[in-house]
Design an enzyme around this catalytic site. Structure first.
Site, PDB file in Angstrom:
ATOM      1  N   TYR A 154       7.300  -1.621  -0.796  1.00  0.00           N
ATOM      2  CA  TYR A 154       7.073  -1.846   0.637  1.00  0.00           C
ATOM      3  C   TYR A 154       7.208  -3.322   1.005  1.00  0.00           C
ATOM      4  CZ  TYR A 154       5.224   2.820  -0.058  1.00  0.00           C
ATOM      5  OH  TYR A 154       5.085   4.137  -0.416  1.00  0.00           O
TER       6      TYR A 154
ATOM      7  N   GLY B 128       0.105   7.699  -3.853  1.00  0.00           N
ATOM      8  CA  GLY B 128      -1.146   7.002  -3.564  1.00  0.00           C
ATOM      9  C   GLY B 128      -1.806   6.321  -4.742  1.00  0.00           C
TER      10      GLY B 128
ATOM     11  N   CYS C  10       9.115 -18.344  13.515  1.00  0.00           N
ATOM     12  CA  CYS C  10       8.415 -18.971  14.632  1.00  0.00           C
ATOM     13  C   CYS C  10       7.248 -18.129  15.112  1.00  0.00           C
ATOM     14  CB  CYS C  10       9.403 -19.214  15.770  1.00  0.00           C
ATOM     15  SG  CYS C  10      10.573 -20.471  15.297  1.00  0.00           S
ATOM     16  N   GLU C  11       6.264 -17.936  14.285  1.00  0.00           N
ATOM     17  CA  GLU C  11       5.027 -17.259  14.665  1.00  0.00           C
ATOM     18  C   GLU C  11       3.899 -17.824  13.819  1.00  0.00           C
ATOM     19  OE1 GLU C  11       4.492 -13.225  15.448  1.00  0.00           O
ATOM     20  OE2 GLU C  11       6.581 -12.857  15.961  1.00  0.00           O
TER      21      GLU C  11
ATOM     22  N   TYR D  41      -1.036  -5.789   7.113  1.00  0.00           N
ATOM     23  CA  TYR D  41      -2.232  -5.082   6.622  1.00  0.00           C
ATOM     24  C   TYR D  41      -3.326  -6.029   6.146  1.00  0.00           C
ATOM     25  CZ  TYR D  41       1.432  -1.512   5.865  1.00  0.00           C
ATOM     26  OH  TYR D  41       2.485  -0.654   5.992  1.00  0.00           O
TER      27      TYR D  41
ATOM     28  N   GLY E 137       4.973   5.799  -5.143  1.00  0.00           N
ATOM     29  CA  GLY E 137       5.892   4.713  -4.788  1.00  0.00           C
ATOM     30  C   GLY E 137       5.347   3.422  -5.380  1.00  0.00           C
TER      31      GLY E 137
ATOM     32  N   ARG F 155       3.544  -7.381   4.255  1.00  0.00           N
ATOM     33  CA  ARG F 155       2.244  -6.749   3.974  1.00  0.00           C
ATOM     34  C   ARG F 155       1.038  -7.643   4.284  1.00  0.00           C
ATOM     35  NH1 ARG F 155       0.636  -4.908  -0.267  1.00  0.00           N
ATOM     36  NH2 ARG F 155      -0.062  -2.879   0.435  1.00  0.00           N
TER      37      ARG F 155
HETATM   38  N1  LLP Z   1       4.383  10.772  -0.364  1.00  0.00           N
HETATM   39  C1  LLP Z   1       4.263  10.671   0.977  1.00  0.00           C
HETATM   40  C2  LLP Z   1       4.382  11.868   1.793  1.00  0.00           C
HETATM   41  C3  LLP Z   1       4.025   9.419   1.565  1.00  0.00           C
HETATM   42  O1  LLP Z   1       3.901   9.324   2.886  1.00  0.00           O
HETATM   43  C4  LLP Z   1       3.931   8.267   0.754  1.00  0.00           C
HETATM   44  C5  LLP Z   1       3.715   6.946   1.340  1.00  0.00           C
HETATM   45  C6  LLP Z   1       4.059   8.405  -0.635  1.00  0.00           C
HETATM   46  C7  LLP Z   1       4.284   9.685  -1.158  1.00  0.00           C
HETATM   47  C8  LLP Z   1       3.980   7.244  -1.588  1.00  0.00           C
HETATM   48  O2  LLP Z   1       2.764   6.582  -1.514  1.00  0.00           O
HETATM   49  P1  LLP Z   1       2.442   5.437  -2.579  1.00  0.00           P
HETATM   50  O3  LLP Z   1       2.403   6.080  -3.932  1.00  0.00           O
HETATM   51  O4  LLP Z   1       3.524   4.443  -2.493  1.00  0.00           O
HETATM   52  O5  LLP Z   1       1.121   4.883  -2.204  1.00  0.00           O
HETATM   53  N2  LLP Z   1       3.709   0.439   3.698  1.00  0.00           N
HETATM   54  C9  LLP Z   1       2.397   0.699   3.124  1.00  0.00           C
HETATM   55  C10 LLP Z   1       2.380   2.002   2.375  1.00  0.00           C
HETATM   56  C11 LLP Z   1       2.850   3.158   3.204  1.00  0.00           C
HETATM   57  C12 LLP Z   1       2.929   4.439   2.462  1.00  0.00           C
HETATM   58  C13 LLP Z   1       3.608   5.490   3.266  1.00  0.00           C
HETATM   59  N3  LLP Z   1       3.685   6.754   2.600  1.00  0.00           N
HETATM   60  C14 LLP Z   1       1.984  -0.464   2.242  1.00  0.00           C
HETATM   61  O6  LLP Z   1       2.747  -1.405   2.111  1.00  0.00           O
HETATM   62  O7  LLP Z   1       0.875  -0.468   1.702  1.00  0.00           O
END
Ligand code: LLP
Length: 406
Positions: A359, A220, A330-331, A304, A263, A300
């Site tokens: 992502y 996060g 095509c959108e 979002y 991530g 994204r």
């Molecule tokens: N740990 C768990 C259990 C998670 O579900 C996630 C992300 C992470 C770690 C890593 O989170 P990060 O550090 O990347 O924020 N597709 C969305 C983000 C979805 C995150 C899902 N889970 C986007 O593009 O913003």
């Protein structure tokens, strides 16, 4: 930092659309977390879902990272790349029995986020070592879709259910070696990190779980996406995180391992999606720059409403105009940016869509039958890994092979 002239060179050499990843930046982001969070027993597990580029995974593996995996295939990929079994955690939600059994057989520690799965484990897998995921009841994230805790989420076991959890652990003679929480992605408030940590640490009292080896506080950590957006003061945050954890370890009576699973923090800023503009069109008040990629390759903004900075690498000093930067799908919603002020865009200009490392490719697809872009990973000024884009013929062959007439 990869220079814009180098990116232009790569676009020319490998063609567009192309994802370019700066492997050195990923490594730097990884190691700086160890500087920011002064805890001897810190372990960073990369959230593989953010980007499964093999080139990046090898860099992180060699730097010593662990893996946060969310599907059996992610577990298998990590194992095949040589990540040690005890450096992988499997955090699935809504897993099937078959998925559970297949990961169980690898020996990778499972992170269990529902009472229903815990009941099955207590019956069928007595004595199992596992991690439990709790919902820390803190709502934060960069979009409602990426808030992972609180009242509306499907993730984690409620802290209110502690007595039932303890009863199941006793019944199955289970060994709870870790507790986990993940609040959301792109956390906006430092306070959310501390509150979620404190709630998990309160749950981790020795009278609840005497055999703990680690606490995992998820991912996060936010990075700036918009120009002018400030970078969080991670030195201050890291200090506070370490001090909260040290106090916890003292009261627990033993030094546990502290884990995080970033991530975005590791990968987002390292990625650039290079696209070529092929059509400039005026639709009354709107100036449209149409390019050779589209939302299935970087979803994204459309999914979002996320902001990705776009730079015109070919004409950085041109007079500025407002553009809708659109894709080739095509959108109508197929826009990377709407009414964005950019230096004049001409046909054949190369645009860089920034922060495309997390992502983006991993959430991609081939809608409209446009194959996913190729990718290169750069380190030490050189391309160290390349994945070719499938030609249309190869993509179609794959589709034809997937099914058979019966
Ligand atoms: N740990 C768990 C259990 C998670 O579900 C996630 C992300 C992470 C770690 C890593 O989170 P990060 O550090 O990347 O924020 N597709 C969305 C983000 C979805 C995150 C899902 N889970 C986007 O593009 O913003």
């Amino acid at each position: 930092m990869l220079s814009d002239s180098f990116l232009l060179q790569l676009a020319d050499q490998y063609g567009t659309p192309l994802f370019v990843y700066d492997g050195d930046l990923v490594k730097e982001r990884y190691s700086e977390l160890y500087d920011f969070i002064p805890c001897d027993k810190l372990q960073i597990h990369y959230a593989l879902k953010a980007n499964y580029s093999i080139g990046l995974l090898k860099i992180l593996r060699d730097a010593g990272a662990g893996i946060d995996a969310v599907s059996p295939a992610e577990v298998e990929l990590a194992l095949r790349l040589g990540f040690a079994m005890d450096k992988i955690i499997y955090t699935a939600n809504n897993m099937t029995d078959a998925e559970f059994e297949s990961v169980c057989a690898t020996g990778v520690v499972m992170n269990i986020g529902s009472l229903s799965r815990l009941r099955k484990i207590a019956k069928k897998h007595p004595g199992m070592r596992l991690c439990l995921r709790f919902n820390p009841d803190v709502c934060d994230g960069d979009s409602v879709h990426t808030m992972t805790a609180g009242a509306l989420t499907k993730f984690g076991i409620l802290l209110d259910d502690m007595e039932e959890v303890k009863a199941l652990v006793r019944e199955g003679d289970l060994h709870v070696i870790g507790l986990h929480e993940h609040t959301g992605s792109g956390l906006q408030h430092a306070e959310s990190v501390y509150t979620a940590m404190s709630r998990l640490m309160a749950a981790a009292a020795p009278e609840n779980f005497p055999e703990l080896e680690f606490l995992d506080f998820g991912g996060g950590f936010k990075v700036p996406y918009k120009p002018g957006e400030e970078r969080i003061d991670y030195v201050t945050m890291g200090g506070k995180i370490a001090s909260l954890f040290n106090d916890f370890c003292k009261s627990y009576g033993r030094d546990l391992v502290m884990r995080f699973e970033p991530g975005k923090y590791l990968a987002a800023e390292a990625g650039h999606l290079l696209v070529e503009v092929n059509t400039i069109k005026r639709n009354r008040e709107r100036l449209i720059a149409g390019c050779n990629s589209g939302f299935p390759q970087l979803i994204r903004p459309m999914l979002y409403g996320a902001w990705h900075t776009i730079d015109n690498l070919s004409n950085p000093d041109g007079p500025r105009h407002l553009y809708d930067v659109c894709g080739n799908i095509c959108e109508t919603g197929d826009r990377f940016a709407e009414q964005r002020e950019l230096p004049e865009i001409r046909e054949y200009d190369i645009l860089a869509i920034r922060n495309a490392g997390a992502y983006c490719y991993s959430m991609g697809g081939i809608y409209n039958l446009r194959s996913m872009p190729g990718e290169v990973v750069v380190s030490g000024g050189k391309v160290v890994y390349r994945r070719r884009r499938l030609s249309d013929g190869e993509m179609i062959e794959n589709i034809l092979k997937e099914g058979v007439d019966l």
